[in-house]
Design a protein around this motif. Structure first.
Motif, PDB file in Angstrom:
ATOM      1  N   VAL A 120       0.088  -2.622 -36.996  1.00  0.00           N
ATOM      2  CA  VAL A 120       0.404  -1.970 -35.739  1.00  0.00           C
ATOM      3  C   VAL A 120      -0.647  -2.370 -34.723  1.00  0.00           C
ATOM      4  N   HIS A 121      -0.200  -2.961 -33.610  1.00  0.00           N
ATOM      5  CA  HIS A 121      -1.098  -3.379 -32.542  1.00  0.00           C
ATOM      6  C   HIS A 121      -1.023  -2.344 -31.422  1.00  0.00           C
ATOM      7  N   PHE A 122      -2.128  -1.669 -31.191  1.00  0.00           N
ATOM      8  CA  PHE A 122      -2.163  -0.592 -30.201  1.00  0.00           C
ATOM      9  C   PHE A 122      -2.784  -1.092 -28.905  1.00  0.00           C
ATOM     10  N   CYS A 123      -2.125  -0.777 -27.761  1.00  0.00           N
ATOM     11  CA  CYS A 123      -2.633  -1.156 -26.447  1.00  0.00           C
ATOM     12  C   CYS A 123      -2.957   0.101 -25.649  1.00  0.00           C
ATOM     13  N   HIS A 124      -4.201   0.190 -25.212  1.00  0.00           N
ATOM     14  CA  HIS A 124      -4.665   1.277 -24.343  1.00  0.00           C
ATOM     15  C   HIS A 124      -4.821   0.734 -22.937  1.00  0.00           C
ATOM     16  N   ARG A 125      -4.066   1.287 -21.978  1.00  0.00           N
ATOM     17  CA  ARG A 125      -4.095   0.819 -20.598  1.00  0.00           C
ATOM     18  C   ARG A 125      -4.962   1.760 -19.775  1.00  0.00           C
ATOM     19  N   ALA A 126      -6.181   1.330 -19.501  1.00  0.00           N
ATOM     20  CA  ALA A 126      -7.168   2.187 -18.847  1.00  0.00           C
ATOM     21  C   ALA A 126      -7.206   1.922 -17.356  1.00  0.00           C
ATOM     22  N   VAL A 127      -7.081   2.973 -16.571  1.00  0.00           N
ATOM     23  CA  VAL A 127      -7.181   2.873 -15.117  1.00  0.00           C
ATOM     24  C   VAL A 127      -8.643   2.993 -14.719  1.00  0.00           C
ATOM     25  N   SER A 128      -9.133   2.008 -13.988  1.00  0.00           N
ATOM     26  CA  SER A 128     -10.561   1.952 -13.669  1.00  0.00           C
ATOM     27  C   SER A 128     -11.018   3.129 -12.827  1.00  0.00           C
ATOM     28  N   THR A 278      -5.514 -13.098 -13.431  1.00  0.00           N
ATOM     29  CA  THR A 278      -5.638 -14.552 -13.495  1.00  0.00           C
ATOM     30  C   THR A 278      -4.530 -15.291 -12.751  1.00  0.00           C
ATOM     31  N   ASN A 279      -3.534 -14.552 -12.228  1.00  0.00           N
ATOM     32  CA  ASN A 279      -2.387 -15.174 -11.568  1.00  0.00           C
ATOM     33  C   ASN A 279      -2.713 -15.394 -10.092  1.00  0.00           C
ATOM     34  N   LYS A 280      -3.423 -16.469  -9.802  1.00  0.00           N
ATOM     35  CA  LYS A 280      -3.914 -16.713  -8.444  1.00  0.00           C
ATOM     36  C   LYS A 280      -2.789 -16.947  -7.448  1.00  0.00           C
ATOM     37  N   SER A 281      -1.733 -17.648  -7.863  1.00  0.00           N
ATOM     38  CA  SER A 281      -0.653 -17.940  -6.922  1.00  0.00           C
ATOM     39  C   SER A 281       0.086 -16.670  -6.507  1.00  0.00           C
ATOM     40  N   ALA A 282       0.324 -15.768  -7.472  1.00  0.00           N
ATOM     41  CA  ALA A 282       1.007 -14.514  -7.146  1.00  0.00           C
ATOM     42  C   ALA A 282       0.130 -13.654  -6.251  1.00  0.00           C
ATOM     43  N   LYS A 283      -1.167 -13.599  -6.535  1.00  0.00           N
ATOM     44  CA  LYS A 283      -2.063 -12.795  -5.699  1.00  0.00           C
ATOM     45  C   LYS A 283      -2.102 -13.329  -4.269  1.00  0.00           C
ATOM     46  N   THR A 284      -2.096 -14.649  -4.137  1.00  0.00           N
ATOM     47  CA  THR A 284      -2.082 -15.244  -2.801  1.00  0.00           C
ATOM     48  C   THR A 284      -0.834 -14.820  -2.033  1.00  0.00           C
ATOM     49  N   LEU A 285       0.321 -14.827  -2.718  1.00  0.00           N
ATOM     50  CA  LEU A 285       1.571 -14.401  -2.089  1.00  0.00           C
ATOM     51  C   LEU A 285       1.483 -12.949  -1.638  1.00  0.00           C
ATOM     52  N   TYR A 286       0.978 -12.085  -2.496  1.00  0.00           N
ATOM     53  CA  TYR A 286       0.916 -10.666  -2.160  1.00  0.00           C
ATOM     54  C   TYR A 286      -0.085 -10.403  -1.030  1.00  0.00           C
ATOM     55  N   PHE A 287      -1.221 -11.084  -1.071  1.00  0.00           N
ATOM     56  CA  PHE A 287      -2.216 -10.895  -0.006  1.00  0.00           C
ATOM     57  C   PHE A 287      -1.640 -11.316   1.349  1.00  0.00           C
ATOM     58  N   LYS A 288      -0.872 -12.412   1.359  1.00  0.00           N
ATOM     59  CA  LYS A 288      -0.274 -12.880   2.609  1.00  0.00           C
ATOM     60  C   LYS A 288       0.729 -11.869   3.172  1.00  0.00           C
ATOM     61  N   ASN A 289       1.245 -11.013   2.296  1.00  0.00           N
ATOM     62  CA  ASN A 289       2.212 -10.010   2.730  1.00  0.00           C
ATOM     63  C   ASN A 289       1.567  -8.642   2.966  1.00  0.00           C
ATOM     64  N   GLY A 290       0.251  -8.611   3.058  1.00  0.00           N
ATOM     65  CA  GLY A 290      -0.435  -7.394   3.460  1.00  0.00           C
ATOM     66  C   GLY A 290      -0.935  -6.501   2.345  1.00  0.00           C
ATOM     67  N   PHE A 291      -0.722  -6.893   1.088  1.00  0.00           N
ATOM     68  CA  PHE A 291      -1.214  -6.081  -0.023  1.00  0.00           C
ATOM     69  C   PHE A 291      -2.719  -6.257  -0.165  1.00  0.00           C
ATOM     70  N   GLN A 292      -3.392  -5.167  -0.556  1.00  0.00           N
ATOM     71  CA  GLN A 292      -4.835  -5.179  -0.741  1.00  0.00           C
ATOM     72  C   GLN A 292      -5.184  -4.595  -2.106  1.00  0.00           C
ATOM     73  N   PRO A 293      -6.268  -5.080  -2.739  1.00  0.00           N
ATOM     74  CA  PRO A 293      -6.677  -4.536  -4.041  1.00  0.00           C
ATOM     75  C   PRO A 293      -7.017  -3.049  -3.925  1.00  0.00           C
ATOM     76  N   GLU A 294      -6.585  -2.286  -4.928  1.00  0.00           N
ATOM     77  CA  GLU A 294      -6.858  -0.847  -4.925  1.00  0.00           C
ATOM     78  C   GLU A 294      -7.680  -0.435  -6.144  1.00  0.00           C
ATOM     79  N   TYR A 295      -7.233  -0.839  -7.331  1.00  0.00           N
ATOM     80  CA  TYR A 295      -7.998  -0.577  -8.547  1.00  0.00           C
ATOM     81  C   TYR A 295      -7.471  -1.505  -9.641  1.00  0.00           C
ATOM     82  N   ASN A 296      -8.086  -1.453 -10.819  1.00  0.00           N
ATOM     83  CA  ASN A 296      -7.675  -2.293 -11.934  1.00  0.00           C
ATOM     84  C   ASN A 296      -7.131  -1.447 -13.076  1.00  0.00           C
ATOM     85  N   ARG A 297      -6.232  -2.030 -13.842  1.00  0.00           N
ATOM     86  CA  ARG A 297      -5.799  -1.440 -15.103  1.00  0.00           C
ATOM     87  C   ARG A 297      -6.186  -2.405 -16.212  1.00  0.00           C
ATOM     88  N   ILE A 298      -7.106  -1.977 -17.048  1.00  0.00           N
ATOM     89  CA  ILE A 298      -7.646  -2.841 -18.101  1.00  0.00           C
ATOM     90  C   ILE A 298      -6.931  -2.534 -19.410  1.00  0.00           C
TER      91      ILE A 298
END
Length: 307
Positions: A120-128, A278-298
């Motif tokens: 069983v592989h368990f994934c914990h999604r932690a909000v920073s 790690t998805n630099k191209s997608a982040k570039t697209l979102y930044f160009k459309n006004g999105f800004q970093p808010e927090y991370n989910r690790i």
């Protein structure tokens, strides 16, 4: 003041718990499910093949419901992936309840691994932004697997100049498109989404036909998809996927532009989405459309091997 494990009682969720759970979720603006309603919460427990309802627990401290969690099971060829959704009530955090929940989860998953004779592989999604969530992953020896960046668009005026994007066309999916929807998702992300799960999603209370879209090329072939959910005063874009052989040809940009254009006509105060760090191209697209970093989910990972 720390709370002893012996003071806590874990029991299976019943339908009468859902109002209290939803209230806990919606008090936390950073919770992944923030804005969810009781009907949608109940429907999510019946995700096909997820075994969620039978693995949803409430955590009680005397007469108080101090937290809850759901485990979602995804069967793979060689193992089972388990994802956790849950929260500790904001009034009871940093008192050891999260640690007690983790102890309970690991004990339960080890028992399942032994019973089913499969890892069983368990994934914990932690909000920073939520104190203690990343610490739980580290304290239990889990390995950091990946990081999702949560991006937010708060200035709705940034949407004013969005127009339709040619040469792609868009239409709302029907139940008959479930196989196509799952196929595009799996091709883009290497997943194993099934048509029955897509049908369940299309039949849920959160499904809005104006905000679930298939993107098609000039030949009418579906080559991408995007979905958005309205929750409370905000909107979330949980999925934007493009077939691999159509990536980097403007399809992702067209899908994003169309869903943002449609969200112009809603009353939401903000729009959130997530992207692999790690998805630099997608982040570039979102930044160009006004999105800004808010927090991370690790994402932290651990494996329970059968004894």
């Amino acid at each position: 003041m720390k709370i002893s494990d012996s003071d806590l009682f874990f029991r299976l969720h019943t339908a009468s718990d859902s109002h209290r759970i939803v209230s806990m979720i919606n008090r936390d603006p950073n919770h992944l499910l923030n804005g969810i309603g009781v009907t949608e919460f109940e429907q999510d427990l019946d995700e096909p093949n997820g075994r969620i309802r039978e693995h949803t627990f409430v955590v009680e401290l005397g007469q108080v419901t101090a937290g809850y969690f759901s485990l979602c099971f995804v069967e793979r060829s060689s193992h089972t992936d388990v994802y956790c959704f849950g929260t500790v009530d904001m009034d009871w955090r940093r008192r050891g309840i999260g640690t007690a929940i983790f102890k309970f989860i690991f004990k339960r998953l080890q028992g399942i691994a032994n019973q089913e004779a499969s890892p069983v592989h368990f994934c914990h999604r932690a909000v920073s932004l939520i104190a203690g969530e990343t610490a739980c992953g580290v304290d239990f020896g889990m390995k950091e697997q990946s990081t999702l960046e949560i991006l937010c668009l708060k200035n709705r005026s940034d949407l004013n100049d969005i127009n339709r994007s040619a040469p792609f066309q868009f239409r709302s999916p029907a139940l008959a498109d479930a196989e196509v929807w799952a196929d595009i998702y799996n091709d883009a992300f290497g997943g194993n989404k099934r048509a029955e799960s897509v049908i369940h999603e299309f039949q849920s209370a959160s499904f809005n036909p104006d905000l679930y879209l298939l993107g098609m090329n000039n030949s009418g072939e579906p080559i991408g998809l995007v979905s958005s959910l309205l929750r409370g005063t905000g909107a979330r874009i949980p999925t934007l996927a493009v077939r691999r052989d159509w990536q980097r040809q403007g399809a992702g940009k067209a899908l994003l532009s169309e869903i943002l254009r449609r969200l112009q006509h809603t009353a939401v105060d903000y729009i959130r989405l997530s992207v692999e760090s790690t998805n630099k191209s997608a982040k570039t697209l979102y930044f160009k459309n006004g999105f800004q970093p808010e927090y991370n989910r690790i994402n932290y990972a651990a494996v329970c091997l059968p004894d």
